[in-house]
Design an enzyme around this catalytic site. Structure first.
Site, short mmCIF file in Angstrom:
data_model
loop_
_atom_site.label_atom_id
_atom_site.label_comp_id
_atom_site.label_asym_id
_atom_site.label_seq_id
_atom_site.Cartn_x
_atom_site.Cartn_y
_atom_site.Cartn_z
N HIS A 22 -124.91 -38.69 -40.20
CA HIS A 22 -124.08 -38.34 -39.05
C HIS A 22 -122.63 -38.81 -39.20
O HIS A 22 -122.39 -39.92 -39.67
CB HIS A 22 -124.68 -38.96 -37.79
CG HIS A 22 -126.10 -38.57 -37.56
ND1 HIS A 22 -127.15 -39.38 -37.92
CD2 HIS A 22 -126.64 -37.44 -37.02
CE1 HIS A 22 -128.30 -38.76 -37.61
NE2 HIS A 22 -128.00 -37.60 -37.07
N SER A 58 -129.96 -34.17 -33.37
CA SER A 58 -129.25 -35.45 -33.29
C SER A 58 -127.74 -35.31 -33.25
O SER A 58 -127.03 -36.25 -32.86
CB SER A 58 -129.64 -36.35 -34.47
OG SER A 58 -129.33 -35.73 -35.71
N ASP A 69 -123.57 -43.01 -40.37
CA ASP A 69 -124.81 -43.34 -41.06
C ASP A 69 -125.10 -42.27 -42.11
O ASP A 69 -124.24 -41.42 -42.39
CB ASP A 69 -125.98 -43.56 -40.09
CG ASP A 69 -126.44 -42.29 -39.37
OD1 ASP A 69 -126.06 -41.18 -39.80
OD2 ASP A 69 -127.20 -42.41 -38.39
#
Length: 350
Positions: A328, A35, A325
């Site tokens: 991240h 991610s 978040d």
């Protein structure tokens, strides 16, 4: 956002002037991993690990969610810009990854993937072994578009980036009691190193010669990790950070052996741990005012579907937050991290 951020930006501009002549000879970028680098591949998968809905992407150039786990650009986006690319390599599973768009490379990264294929399988993400298969397919497609000679130039002259490992620990090893009981951290790290070795050897066999791999971040400083493993405290979880340092030492040693063994390979370990740790522990000095909580929702845990338009408490301005978040960095933090990646990866383009 503060004197230091401005100074770093000025330094980057000066630094870029030193190697722009070399950077223009980078024909393409190929990006693999998780991610940290996913720009939308998971949008096309049956998985809950997605970021193709608001408030993700609210500060991106299009003001729309793209699948990036961020409010805006990723470190990879800033790095591409630094190398002179005017557009970003597309998510390979997207409709945009076709025709001439493929000639500047492609992005194969998939959120929740890792060195351990079982990690990706847990979340129906794309394991590294499958990402490598997609890259083989990419090569065949590019030969059809531009011919074998031009395709060979693209492949051999490109820069390859890899980011993995974080999901293997935070989304698998630490939360799976059976896996944790079966393997010590050291043994599990060795298994991941073998997967890493296989992946690099596979890329090398397909023509890659300039590869940058990122270290683990300070896992114990991620907001969700502090919430889950911090025993009610607000400080970085030292145990997880020590594990990350141990893993990164193995990554460095393994990378050195691979470079020594594979003729012509330039394999650079790009340190994400220290730059992000510095932002967390010296937030104010770096122009941020919040490093414990993320911007989205409560900032304590939310990511993917838990970070959504109904998330209560989402901040109005993410530029003062180190994290977007629970897992991240924000675009502002990614910008600073990218500057250090460019500086440490100079040997990839010189």
């Amino acid at each position: 956002m503060g004197f230091l951020r401005s100074s770093l930006a000025s330094f980057l501009l000066l630094f870029l002037g030193l190697f722009v002549a070399d950077a223009q000879f980078v024909p393409a970028l190929f990006i693999f991993g998780d991610s940290v680098f996913d720009v939308g591949n998971n949008n096309n998968l049956h998985t809950l690990i997605k970021a193709n809905f608001p408030p993700y992407g609210r500060d991106f150039v299009t003001k729309q969610p793209t699948g990036r786990f961020c409010n805006g650009k990723l470190a990879a986006d800033f790095t591409a810009e630094s190398l002179g690319f005017t557009s970003y390599p597309q998510a390979y599973l997207s409709r945009e990854a076709s025709g001439n768009n493929l000639l500047i490379g492609a992005n194969f990264a998939s959120a929740a993937s890792g060195y351990f294929d079982a990690t990706a399988d847990l979340y129906n993400a794309i394991p590294l072994s499958k990402q490598l298969e997609y890259y083989r397919e990419y090569q065949r497609r590019v030969v059809e578009i531009t011919g074998k000679s031009n395709a060979s130039t693209i492949i051999s002259g490109a820069i390859y980036f890899l980011s993995a490992g974080n999901s293997d620990f935070l989304q698998n090893y630490y939360i799976d009691p059976l896996l944790h009981a079966a393997y010590s951290f050291d043994r599990f790290s060795d298994i991941l190193m073998q997967s890493y070795t296989n992946f690099i050897q596979g890329l090398y066999a397909l023509g890659a010669r300039r590869i940058g791999v990122t270290t683990l971040p300070p896992m114990g400083c991620l907001p969700a990790a502090v919430t889950i493993f911090g025993l009610g405290g607000n400080e970085c979880v030292e145990r997880l950070n020590n594990d990350a340092i141990s893993f990164n030492n193995k990554l460095n040693a393994t990378s050195q052996r691979l470079q020594n063994h594979l003729s012509g390979l330039i394999l650079v370990v790009l340190d994400i741990y220290q730059p992000l740790f510095n932002l967390v522990t010296n937030a104010t000095a770096n122009g941020f005012f919040e490093a414990r909580r993320a911007c989205c929702g409560t900032g304590l845990l939310e990511t993917a579907i838990l970070c959504n338009p109904l998330s209560v408490g989402t901040c109005a301005n993410a530029s003062g937050y180190v994290f977007w978040d629970g897992f991240h960095p924000s675009e502002a933090a990614n910008n600073i991290i990218a500057q250090t990646l460019v500086a440490s990866g100079i040997s990839l383009i010189s």
